[in-house]
Design a protein around this motif. Structure first.
Motif: not given
Length: 275
Positions: A13-20, A130-150
């Protein structure tokens, strides 16, 4: 996925970002964003042709003479034509030598962007810190949508305030009890207000304790599309620099209220590097 495989994919991913970023018409090649209301005579500095809003307001009216040496759709152009917004610099219809002249439209205002592969920023580019890779920053997430865009108004990188449509909150964490990154309390969640693209992919802009200290003043996060239950994995090792970190002429939105984290996210991209 094993840690070694995750690390390998992150390196790719880092290499692709640099290329882009370093591509001929990537963000480093942007040398100007010219808003038509700021051009009463329709002239862009050092750019041939005359540029104005079309009479119907549905595009940009370009007038060119033979000596302007402009190319439209790959052919030498003279006369008048109305140009619609371009989807990308590579797809821009108008060129002047190697420069691509991209037509854009933001909140009812037309502009022309100049992308020059020979820009000073692109010539000086030496990579992305870039910061060194750290697996502790791979975290679960959940998206809570608004009833309508704000739709809120936020300051942009060019100092102007513009609208930003927010689709909901991305709740991140908690970290594993024995693996919380430094600064993030065990068992704590945190949230970012995020937008959603047409395909459902989320993106947000945030600042944290590294912003303006050991890293750029804010960053973007693009964690992908949540599943049917709103869940997804958030890899902060892929926090990325906004386009305005690479060229001064982008108009990136600054973090909205609530998106300035009170701790340091020592993961992801930090700053551009130059020779």
């Amino acid at each position: 996925m094993s840690t070694s495989e995750a690390h390998r994919q992150w390196q790719q991913w880092c290499e692709q970002r640099t290329g882009t970023v370093a591509a001929p018409y990537g963000p480093l090649s942007l040398t100007g964003t010219h808003w038509l209301p700021d051009l009463p005579d329709g002239r862009i500095p050092a750019i041939p042709g005359q540029w104005s809003e079309a009479p119907e307001g549905d595009g940009v009216l370009l007038r060119a003479r033979t000596e302007d040496d402009l190319v439209v759709d790959g052919k030498p152009f003279t006369g008048e034509t109305v140009l619609a917004a371009d989807p990308s610099p590579e797809a821009a219809k108008v060129a002047s030598g190697e420069r691509k002249l991209l037509v854009m439209h933001r909140e009812g205002v037309w502009a022309v962007r100049v992308f020059d592969p020979g820009s000073a920023r692109r010539r000086a580019f030496a990579g992305i810190d870039v910061f060194p890779y750290d697996e502790r920053w791979v975290l679960p997430g959940r998206f809570c949508p608004y009833e309508r865009d704000q739709r809120i108004t936020v300051e942009n990188a060019d100092g102007r305030a513009r609208g930003l449509a927010l689709a909901g909150e991305l709740v991140i964490g908690p970290a594993a009890p024995d693996g919380a990154p430094a600064g993030v309390p065990h068992g704590r969640e945190f949230a970012l207000r995020v937008a959603a693209e047409a395909d459902g992919a989320l993106w947000g802009v945030f600042a944290d304790g590294t912003s303006g200290v050991s890293g750029y003043r804010f960053r973007f996060l693009r964690p992908g599309v949540p599943d049917a239950d709103g869940r997804l994995t958030v890899d902060l090792n892929r926090a990325l620099l906004p386009p305005c970190a690479f060229a001064d002429h982008f108009i990136c939105p600054l973090p909205p209220p609530g998106n300035r984290l009170p701790f340091a996210v020592e993961a992801g991209e930090r700053n551009p590097l130059a020779h």
